[in-house]
Motif scaffolding. Structure first.
Motif, short mmCIF file in Angstrom:
data_model
loop_
_atom_site.label_atom_id
_atom_site.label_comp_id
_atom_site.label_asym_id
_atom_site.label_seq_id
_atom_site.Cartn_x
_atom_site.Cartn_y
_atom_site.Cartn_z
N ASN A 115 0.82 -1.22 0.00
CA ASN A 115 0.00 0.00 0.00
C ASN A 115 0.85 1.27 0.00
O ASN A 115 0.36 2.35 0.30
CB ASN A 115 -0.96 0.01 1.19
N ILE A 116 2.10 1.16 -0.38
CA ILE A 116 3.03 2.29 -0.36
C ILE A 116 2.56 3.45 -1.24
O ILE A 116 2.85 4.62 -0.96
CB ILE A 116 4.45 1.83 -0.78
N GLY A 117 1.80 3.14 -2.28
CA GLY A 117 1.33 4.20 -3.19
C GLY A 117 0.48 5.24 -2.50
O GLY A 117 0.43 6.40 -2.93
N GLU A 118 -0.19 4.84 -1.41
CA GLU A 118 -1.07 5.79 -0.72
C GLU A 118 -0.30 6.93 -0.08
O GLU A 118 -0.86 7.99 0.18
CB GLU A 118 -1.93 5.04 0.30
N PHE A 119 1.00 6.72 0.21
CA PHE A 119 1.82 7.83 0.69
C PHE A 119 1.82 8.97 -0.33
O PHE A 119 1.72 10.15 0.02
CB PHE A 119 3.26 7.37 0.91
N LEU A 120 1.96 8.60 -1.61
CA LEU A 120 2.01 9.60 -2.67
C LEU A 120 0.67 10.32 -2.80
O LEU A 120 0.62 11.53 -3.07
CB LEU A 120 2.39 8.94 -3.99
N LEU A 121 -0.41 9.58 -2.59
CA LEU A 121 -1.74 10.18 -2.64
C LEU A 121 -1.90 11.22 -1.54
O LEU A 121 -2.46 12.30 -1.76
CB LEU A 121 -2.79 9.07 -2.49
N VAL A 122 -1.39 10.90 -0.36
CA VAL A 122 -1.44 11.86 0.76
C VAL A 122 -0.64 13.11 0.42
O VAL A 122 -1.07 14.24 0.67
CB VAL A 122 -0.90 11.21 2.05
N GLU A 123 0.54 12.93 -0.19
CA GLU A 123 1.37 14.08 -0.57
C GLU A 123 0.66 14.95 -1.59
O GLU A 123 0.76 16.18 -1.55
CB GLU A 123 2.70 13.60 -1.14
N ASP A 124 -0.07 14.32 -2.51
CA ASP A 124 -0.79 15.07 -3.54
C ASP A 124 -1.96 15.87 -2.95
O ASP A 124 -2.23 17.00 -3.37
CB ASP A 124 -1.33 14.11 -4.61
N GLU A 125 -2.66 15.26 -1.99
CA GLU A 125 -3.91 15.84 -1.53
C GLU A 125 -3.77 16.75 -0.31
O GLU A 125 -4.64 17.57 -0.05
CB GLU A 125 -4.90 14.71 -1.21
N LEU A 126 -2.69 16.60 0.46
CA LEU A 126 -2.53 17.38 1.69
C LEU A 126 -1.18 18.08 1.70
O LEU A 126 -0.15 17.46 1.43
CB LEU A 126 -2.64 16.48 2.92
N ASN A 127 -1.18 19.35 2.03
CA ASN A 127 0.07 20.11 2.11
C ASN A 127 0.12 20.84 3.46
O ASN A 127 -0.70 21.72 3.73
CB ASN A 127 0.14 21.12 0.97
N ASN A 128 1.07 20.44 4.30
CA ASN A 128 1.20 21.09 5.61
C ASN A 128 2.52 21.85 5.73
O ASN A 128 3.07 22.00 6.82
CB ASN A 128 1.05 20.08 6.75
N GLU A 129 3.02 22.34 4.59
CA GLU A 129 4.27 23.11 4.61
C GLU A 129 4.15 24.35 5.49
O GLU A 129 5.14 24.83 6.04
CB GLU A 129 4.64 23.54 3.18
N GLY A 130 2.93 24.89 5.61
CA GLY A 130 2.75 26.11 6.40
C GLY A 130 2.72 25.88 7.90
O GLY A 130 2.62 26.86 8.66
N VAL A 131 2.79 24.63 8.33
CA VAL A 131 2.76 24.33 9.77
C VAL A 131 4.20 24.26 10.29
O VAL A 131 5.00 23.45 9.82
CB VAL A 131 2.04 22.98 10.04
N SER A 132 4.53 25.11 11.24
CA SER A 132 5.88 25.11 11.81
C SER A 132 6.11 23.85 12.65
O SER A 132 5.30 23.53 13.52
CB SER A 132 6.09 26.35 12.69
N ARG A 133 7.22 23.17 12.38
CA ARG A 133 7.51 21.92 13.08
C ARG A 133 7.98 22.20 14.50
O ARG A 133 8.71 23.16 14.75
CB ARG A 133 8.59 21.13 12.35
N LEU A 134 7.56 21.35 15.43
CA LEU A 134 8.01 21.40 16.82
C LEU A 134 8.67 20.07 17.16
O LEU A 134 8.16 19.00 16.80
CB LEU A 134 6.84 21.65 17.77
N SER A 135 9.79 20.12 17.86
CA SER A 135 10.49 18.89 18.26
C SER A 135 9.68 18.16 19.31
O SER A 135 9.15 18.78 20.25
CB SER A 135 11.87 19.22 18.81
N LEU A 136 9.59 16.84 19.17
CA LEU A 136 8.88 16.04 20.16
C LEU A 136 9.66 16.02 21.47
O LEU A 136 10.90 16.05 21.46
CB LEU A 136 8.67 14.62 19.65
N PRO A 137 8.98 15.97 22.61
CA PRO A 137 9.67 15.94 23.90
C PRO A 137 10.66 14.78 23.98
O PRO A 137 10.36 13.67 23.53
CB PRO A 137 8.53 15.76 24.91
#
Length: 549
Positions: free
Chosen positions: A322-344
């Motif tokens: 089901n690896i192809g679904e990763f690419l589908l997620v990349e196509d349909e969702l873009n979270n570049e505008g969300v600033s990353r925070l380091s996990l505790p």
């Protein structure tokens, strides 16, 4: 920029899998498995793998950046695969699965139906081959009729069926399907206050999250998203630094087949909540998946300590399909505008409703839990104690499985008691128990102090067992053992040092007072790990320490 780079890496990984899939597809029309994909590990053509692979091929076939874009070879492959899938799903909705030998089951149908409809939506949107689309639509309609009459075995299955019925209505304009879906929804979801679903499985949890998100959007039920949020906040405390998951029951409880779904949940929720932790978790998850790829397949290597041993018994083809679904997620969702925070990276977190305590200190992860034979696990980088469990012989053989985690000051206490005559009407409390067992953990900055005691009837044989991953070396009593070749090692007040590269765990203390464990007919061992054992006899109070470096 990050998304475009990740897209290219994913595309390369998916195309390498597609190459493998084309090579193992059965092309002999006289073969009963014609159109299926013969797993190179198990040499069977598994229908669920074929359904996932069909979707992956469709995604790549329709992606203009792929070298397989509108490939006639892929179109032919999809047509062959669909013929195999149609033959593999019986009239009653059952299909064969091969995870633990061949099993015929209906329980997988709701899950694969969601994948089939995802493929249909893509192919119909781009108007690719009317014959292929019509055949796929006919199959989906047949499956939907079966699903409508499926008994609900658990809440996740109910959510999955509801989600499938809602999507079916959107694709085929069947209002009765949505009406039926609503009957599968309940006012409450099987999740506790901490955010742990009743199934206690990471894969099942993420399936529930994905279905709840879909239902919330399409039925306008935003309150359902709060269940997803609660679970993600729970799971965040289980991440390792490399994007994998720390050892606990959530990893051991199910197969790791939902990575693309997990990624879509983290990514979509990061956008909904503008949450930098969720965005980071999604990035770590997809990076971990990509790093585990080798020659077109997921490869769970022996030096990956966080991977459940049983995963290595499963088909690499299935887990990659089901690896192809990763690419589908990349196509349909873009979270570049969300600033990353380091996990505790340094915390102690107690989940009261779930009776779980989690500890993290850099690359050290540990978990203490109840209602499981595995009371404790700890990993320091690649050095791993996969479990600590307690067994005893008293009118039969028993495993210590306390129901509640008690916290007193800096101590984490597990206790249970045993009555020889459980049916006695005169038993009123712990004071009349024949055997009382207590385990106390105290967390320090570089080690755990552990005190195990048992009081009551005398002369009862106990086995305190550490399961050590078969990676690296174990030094005990001035002897060095290669863990890959070792089996069972008793320790009596000595120091055991587990070393994998620069990663170290030390166990200091413990007593050996009997050798009943040598009788293999009495004690069931976990052959996947090296077992270090302490063997006290009641009454005893056995103190030892677990250090990490």
């Amino acid at each position: 920029m990050m998304q475009s780079i990740r897209f290219k890496v994913l595309l390369t990984a998916i195309e390498s899998f597609i190459k493998n899939a084309l090579n193992v597809q059965v092309k002999d029309e006289l073969n009963s498995d014609y159109g299926g994909f013969r797993c190179p590990d198990h040499l069977v053509c598994e229908p669920w793998s074929a359904i996932n692979t069909f979707a992956t091929i469709a995604i790549i076939f329709l992606n203009p950046k792929s070298r397989y874009y509108h490939s006639s070879e892929l179109l032919k492959s999809m047509k062959m695969a669909l013929q195999f899938i149609k033959r593999s799903i019986n009239d009653d909705g059952s299909m064969n699965v091969y995870f633990w030998g061949e099993i015929r089951t209906k329980s997988t149908l709701p899950f694969v139906l969601n994948t089939l409809m995802k493929s249909y939506r893509l192919l119909a949107k781009h108007n690719i081959d009317d014959g292929l689309i019509n055949d796929l639509g006919t199959l989906i309609k047949r499956c939907i009729e079966v699903v409508k009459s499926c008994p609900i075995e658990n809440s996740t299955q109910g959510l999955t069926i509801a989600s499938a019925l809602i999507d079916f209505d959107k694709l085929f304009f069947d209002r009765s399907a949505s009406d039926k879906a609503i009957s599968y929804l309940f006012d409450r979801v099987d999740i506790n206050h901490d955010g742990m679903y009743g199934g206690k499985s990471l894969s099942i949890s993420m399936l529930s999250n994905a279905m709840l998100l879909n239902i919330a959007k399409k039925l306008n039920r935003p309150y359902m998203i709060d269940y997803v949020r609660r679970n993600l906040n729970f799971v965040l405390h289980n991440f390792r630094q490399d994007g994998g998951f720390a050892l606990d029951y959530m990893i051991n409880a199910g197969m790791d087949y939902t990575k693309p779904l997990e990624y879509s949940v983290w990514k979509e929720m990061s956008i909904i909540d503008h949450n930098g932790y969720y965005a980071t978790a999604g990035d770590m998850l997809v990076s971990s998946f990509i790093n585990s790829m080798e020659n077109g397949y997921i490869n769970y290597r022996p030096n990956m300590p966080h991977v459940n041993n049983s995963f290595r018994d499963h088909s690499r083809f299935f887990l990659t399909s089901n690896i192809g679904e990763f690419l589908l997620v990349e196509d349909e969702l873009n979270n570049e505008g969300v600033s990353r925070l380091s996990l505790p990276s340094n915390y102690v977190k107690t989940f009261i409703d779930s009776n779980i305590a989690r500890f993290k200190n850099g690359k050290m992860n540990a978990i203490l839990m109840t209602e499981s034979e595995n009371l404790f696990s700890l990993e320091n980088g690649q050095a791993v104690i996969s479990h600590f469990r307690i067994k005893y012989k008293y009118y039969g053989y028993h495993i210590f499985m306390p129901k509640k985690l008690e916290i007193a000051g800096g101590s984490y206490i597990l206790r249970d008691w045993f009555y020889h005559n459980k049916d006695s009407e005169n038993i009123v409390g712990i004071s009349q128990a024949n055997l009382i067992i207590q385990v106390e953990f105290v967390y320090k900055h570089d080690h755990f102090e552990v005190l195990v005691s048992a009081t009551g009837e005398k002369g009862i044989a106990f086995l305190l067992e550490f399961g050590i991953k078969k990676i690296g070396t174990l030094s005990i009593d001035n002897k060095e053992h290669i863990l890959g070749n070792a089996d069972l090692i008793p320790m009596d007040g000595k120091e055991a040092t587990i070393k994998v590269g620069s990663d170290i765990i030390k166990i200091c203390g413990g007593i050996v007072q009997h050798k009943i464990y040598c009788d293999k007919s009495l004690w069931v061992r976990d052959i996947r790990n090296v077992n270090i054992v302490m063997t006290p006899i009641t009454p005893f109070s056995n103190r030892f320490n677990i250090f990490w470096k």
